[in-house]
Design a protein around this motif. Structure first.
Motif, PDB file in Angstrom:
ATOM      1  N   GLY A 124     -12.512  10.680 -10.755  1.00  0.00           N
ATOM      2  CA  GLY A 124     -11.491   9.895 -10.109  1.00  0.00           C
ATOM      3  C   GLY A 124     -10.380   9.549 -11.094  1.00  0.00           C
ATOM      4  O   GLY A 124     -10.382  10.042 -12.222  1.00  0.00           O
ATOM      5  N   PRO A 125      -9.453   8.668 -10.683  1.00  0.00           N
ATOM      6  CA  PRO A 125      -9.324   8.102  -9.335  1.00  0.00           C
ATOM      7  C   PRO A 125      -8.887   9.158  -8.323  1.00  0.00           C
ATOM      8  O   PRO A 125      -8.470  10.252  -8.706  1.00  0.00           O
ATOM      9  N   TYR A 126      -8.992   8.794  -7.047  1.00  0.00           N
ATOM     10  CA  TYR A 126      -8.657   9.733  -5.986  1.00  0.00           C
ATOM     11  C   TYR A 126      -8.090   8.973  -4.795  1.00  0.00           C
ATOM     12  O   TYR A 126      -8.537   7.862  -4.487  1.00  0.00           O
ATOM     13  N   GLY A 127      -7.103   9.550  -4.148  1.00  0.00           N
ATOM     14  CA  GLY A 127      -6.521   8.953  -2.944  1.00  0.00           C
ATOM     15  C   GLY A 127      -7.497   9.077  -1.791  1.00  0.00           C
ATOM     16  O   GLY A 127      -7.618  10.141  -1.184  1.00  0.00           O
ATOM     17  N   GLU A 128      -8.210   8.001  -1.494  1.00  0.00           N
ATOM     18  CA  GLU A 128      -9.314   8.049  -0.538  1.00  0.00           C
ATOM     19  C   GLU A 128      -8.833   8.159   0.915  1.00  0.00           C
ATOM     20  O   GLU A 128      -7.661   7.984   1.227  1.00  0.00           O
ATOM     21  N   TYR A 129      -9.802   8.384   1.799  1.00  0.00           N
ATOM     22  CA  TYR A 129      -9.504   8.653   3.195  1.00  0.00           C
ATOM     23  C   TYR A 129      -8.985   7.435   3.959  1.00  0.00           C
ATOM     24  O   TYR A 129      -8.487   7.568   5.057  1.00  0.00           O
ATOM     25  N   VAL A 130      -9.081   6.224   3.413  1.00  0.00           N
ATOM     26  CA  VAL A 130      -8.560   5.054   4.108  1.00  0.00           C
ATOM     27  C   VAL A 130      -7.136   4.721   3.681  1.00  0.00           C
ATOM     28  O   VAL A 130      -6.578   3.713   4.093  1.00  0.00           O
ATOM     29  N   GLY A 131      -6.532   5.550   2.828  1.00  0.00           N
ATOM     30  CA  GLY A 131      -5.144   5.343   2.452  1.00  0.00           C
ATOM     31  C   GLY A 131      -4.944   4.555   1.180  1.00  0.00           C
ATOM     32  O   GLY A 131      -3.828   4.092   0.897  1.00  0.00           O
ATOM     33  N   TYR A 132      -6.001   4.372   0.404  1.00  0.00           N
ATOM     34  CA  TYR A 132      -5.921   3.650  -0.857  1.00  0.00           C
ATOM     35  C   TYR A 132      -6.630   4.472  -1.941  1.00  0.00           C
ATOM     36  O   TYR A 132      -7.506   5.285  -1.640  1.00  0.00           O
ATOM     37  N   TYR A 133      -6.250   4.234  -3.194  1.00  0.00           N
ATOM     38  CA  TYR A 133      -6.941   4.913  -4.288  1.00  0.00           C
ATOM     39  C   TYR A 133      -8.304   4.277  -4.531  1.00  0.00           C
ATOM     40  O   TYR A 133      -8.453   3.057  -4.475  1.00  0.00           O
ATOM     41  N   GLY A 134      -9.287   5.134  -4.817  1.00  0.00           N
ATOM     42  CA  GLY A 134     -10.594   4.648  -5.229  1.00  0.00           C
ATOM     43  C   GLY A 134     -10.631   4.464  -6.735  1.00  0.00           C
ATOM     44  O   GLY A 134      -9.700   4.832  -7.454  1.00  0.00           O
ATOM     45  N   THR A 152      -7.360  23.842   1.968  1.00  0.00           N
ATOM     46  CA  THR A 152      -7.307  22.474   1.473  1.00  0.00           C
ATOM     47  C   THR A 152      -7.245  21.549   2.671  1.00  0.00           C
ATOM     48  O   THR A 152      -6.693  21.919   3.720  1.00  0.00           O
ATOM     49  N   VAL A 153      -7.842  20.369   2.561  1.00  0.00           N
ATOM     50  CA  VAL A 153      -7.749  19.396   3.645  1.00  0.00           C
ATOM     51  C   VAL A 153      -6.962  18.186   3.162  1.00  0.00           C
ATOM     52  O   VAL A 153      -7.018  17.815   1.992  1.00  0.00           O
ATOM     53  N   THR A 154      -6.215  17.593   4.088  1.00  0.00           N
ATOM     54  CA  THR A 154      -5.395  16.435   3.764  1.00  0.00           C
ATOM     55  C   THR A 154      -6.229  15.164   3.881  1.00  0.00           C
ATOM     56  O   THR A 154      -7.012  15.000   4.814  1.00  0.00           O
ATOM     57  N   ILE A 155      -6.024  14.267   2.916  1.00  0.00           N
ATOM     58  CA  ILE A 155      -6.805  13.034   2.825  1.00  0.00           C
ATOM     59  C   ILE A 155      -5.875  11.891   2.437  1.00  0.00           C
ATOM     60  O   ILE A 155      -5.062  12.031   1.524  1.00  0.00           O
ATOM     61  N   GLY A 156      -5.997  10.746   3.100  1.00  0.00           N
ATOM     62  CA  GLY A 156      -5.252   9.556   2.712  1.00  0.00           C
ATOM     63  C   GLY A 156      -3.774   9.654   3.021  1.00  0.00           C
ATOM     64  O   GLY A 156      -3.306  10.505   3.775  1.00  0.00           O
ATOM     65  N   GLY A 157      -3.004   8.731   2.438  1.00  0.00           N
ATOM     66  CA  GLY A 157      -1.581   8.656   2.734  1.00  0.00           C
ATOM     67  C   GLY A 157      -1.295   7.640   3.817  1.00  0.00           C
ATOM     68  O   GLY A 157      -2.198   7.071   4.443  1.00  0.00           O
ATOM     69  N   LYS A 158      -0.007   7.401   4.057  1.00  0.00           N
ATOM     70  CA  LYS A 158       0.394   6.384   5.026  1.00  0.00           C
ATOM     71  C   LYS A 158       0.271   6.856   6.471  1.00  0.00           C
ATOM     72  O   LYS A 158       0.273   6.038   7.387  1.00  0.00           O
ATOM     73  N   GLN A 159       0.215   8.149   6.705  1.00  0.00           N
ATOM     74  CA  GLN A 159       0.092   8.678   8.060  1.00  0.00           C
ATOM     75  C   GLN A 159      -1.299   9.279   8.243  1.00  0.00           C
ATOM     76  O   GLN A 159      -1.463  10.495   8.351  1.00  0.00           O
ATOM     77  N   LEU A 160      -2.288   8.395   8.277  1.00  0.00           N
ATOM     78  CA  LEU A 160      -3.675   8.842   8.338  1.00  0.00           C
ATOM     79  C   LEU A 160      -3.951   9.708   9.563  1.00  0.00           C
ATOM     80  O   LEU A 160      -4.768  10.630   9.513  1.00  0.00           O
ATOM     81  N   GLY A 161      -3.289   9.401  10.672  1.00  0.00           N
ATOM     82  CA  GLY A 161      -3.549  10.129  11.908  1.00  0.00           C
ATOM     83  C   GLY A 161      -3.198  11.592  11.847  1.00  0.00           C
ATOM     84  O   GLY A 161      -3.601  12.366  12.723  1.00  0.00           O
TER      85      GLY A 161
END
Length: 437
Positions: A259-269, A292-301
């Motif tokens: 880590g750290p890593y931009g986690e799936y809830v939109g915050y860094y772990g 590659t898969v997209t994870i995190g960010g402000k547009q989670l949807g």
């Protein structure tokens, strides 16, 4: 052995279908690895890069970043996604073994110095990540006692050409398999499949009874999965995948920072101590398409991870609902909440108290769920407008709120402030039983 179609569920074929449907944009011009993340961030469509990095490799991202695209993989529509998953999971298919000569994923075999993780089109996903990550790896491991295959989704942090960090903190079957081997001082064989049909990802995240999870992949596909033995260990993997990374997890246990890593809830772990993966081989198709898969960010949807998590949440919630109320109608976990924290349910009330039973059932279905909204069957849970209207006109805070604390939680929730348990709240947005016209 009977001939089996290794193109039907190939990722490249699905991506070609998305292009035809206008669900995927194609970038023909060369692009540097450092610029890939910006193109994918918040993109409503899948993105196919034809020439990435110095190797000019093909890369596909955001394939599963919408409910529509997940539904397309199951030949249904957005509303029919959960019913289709539920129906298919009830019909597992045993995998079919094929020889290496008939396995497209082993058309190219790289071992020793030729196997190089840094030669793959792996990009930095978020600006503060500790390293580039392979985010689309389906980890394939085997239970020592039963011999059953376990399949999950786990990120891989590059450490060098033949080593990587693996996130193995959260409770999971994979972690149990790993810790059992560590206790015996033994290596844990593992293979990471990169480049798979969305059916396989959905199968990997759904909650299933104890069984060989290659059969669960077959259930979501609706057909047996062709599998082939890895070239450097005894793990069997889908023969129709794009890439497979073979190797083992170090028996020393959780030893290296990851880590750290931009986690799936939109915050860094945070930086954690995690196991080290040692690469022994890379196999792939001659015309392989890396994923590659997209994870995190402000547009989670619009991310793969949030959409996949909706599948996991809805499947778990539905399993609880069908035993708690007589007629559950629909269930939707909002992708913008990470696909897990906010869950909407509609029911057809048959007896008093069913709305609260539904809330309690979803509370207990999984740790991640925090807010549950229950509506009558005239409300479309996929419609923000209809749900907002029902909340505004059918809910009274002092009468229709169910709140409790001390529940098991997922530590990644930043609102917990480090606590190990948390609260859940239910909103009964139904018309009181017997009052509906």
């Amino acid at each position: 052995m009977a001939a089996i179609d290794t193109e039907r569920f190939r990722l490249r074929r699905f991506v070609e279908r998305l292009v035809q449907l206008g669900e995927c944009e194609v970038h023909d011009q060369p692009i540097d690895l450092i610029d890939v993340g910006a193109v994918l961030d918040g993109n409503p469509r899948a993105t196919w890069f034809k020439a990435v990095g110095p190797e000019k490799a093909e890369l596909i991202g955001n394939v599963m970043g919408s409910r529509k695209r997940l539904a397309l993989a199951l030949d249904t529509d957005e509303g029919g996604l959960l019913p289709a998953i539920t129906e298919r999971l009830a019909k597992p298919h045993k995998p079919v073994k094929v020889q290496a000569a008939d396995a497209p994923v082993q058309q190219v075999v790289l071992k020793g110095e030729a196997a190089d993780l840094c030669a793959l089109p792996v990009h930095l996903q978020h600006g503060e990540d500790g390293a580039p990550y392979i985010s689309a790896g389906l980890d394939v491991m085997k239970f020592r006692d039963s011999g059953h295959t376990n399949i999950g989704c786990r990120r891989i942090m590059l450490r060098g050409p033949r080593t990587a960090g693996i996130d193995m903190i959260a409770p999971s079957d994979a972690r149990a398999i790993f810790l059992d081997a560590v206790a015996k001082g033994e290596k844990t064989p593992v293979a990471y499949v990169v480049g798979s049909t969305p059916c396989d990802f959905m199968a990997a995240v759904c909650m299933n009874p104890p069984m060989d999870e290659l059969e669960v992949l077959g259930a979501l596909r609706g057909a047996p999965v062709p599998i082939v033995k890895c070239v450097t260990n005894d793990i069997y993997v889908p023969a129709d995948a794009e890439y497979v990374l073979e190797g083992y997890l170090d028996p020393k246990g959780h030893t290296e920072p990851e880590g750290p890593y931009g986690e799936y809830v939109g915050y860094y772990g945070v930086v954690k101590k995690n196991p080290v993966f040692h690469l022994t081989a890379i196999t792939h198709r001659k015309d392989a398409l890396f994923q590659t898969v997209t994870i995190g960010g402000k547009q989670l949807g619009r991310t793969d991870t949030a959409q996949l998590t909706t599948v996991k949440t809805e499947s778990a919630a539905w399993a609880g609902l069908v035993t708690a109320v007589r007629e559950p109608v629909a269930c939707f976990a909002t992708p913008s909440s990470g696909g897990m924290y906010n869950v909407r349910v509609s029911i057809r009330q048959r007896v008093p108290g069913e709305a609260r039973n539904a809330i309690a059932a979803v509370f207990g279905s999984m740790a991640e769920c925090k807010q549950v909204f229950v509506f009558d069957d005239d409300i479309d849970v996929f419609s923000d407008e209809q749900c907002d209207w029902a909340l505004a006109t059918r809910y009274q805070g002092d009468r229709d709120t169910i709140q409790a604390s001390g529940f098991r939680v997922v530590p990644l929730d930043p609102s917990l402030g480090g606590q190990r348990t948390g609260a859940k709240i239910g909103f009964d947005c139904t018309i009181p039983f017997g009052k509906r016209q």
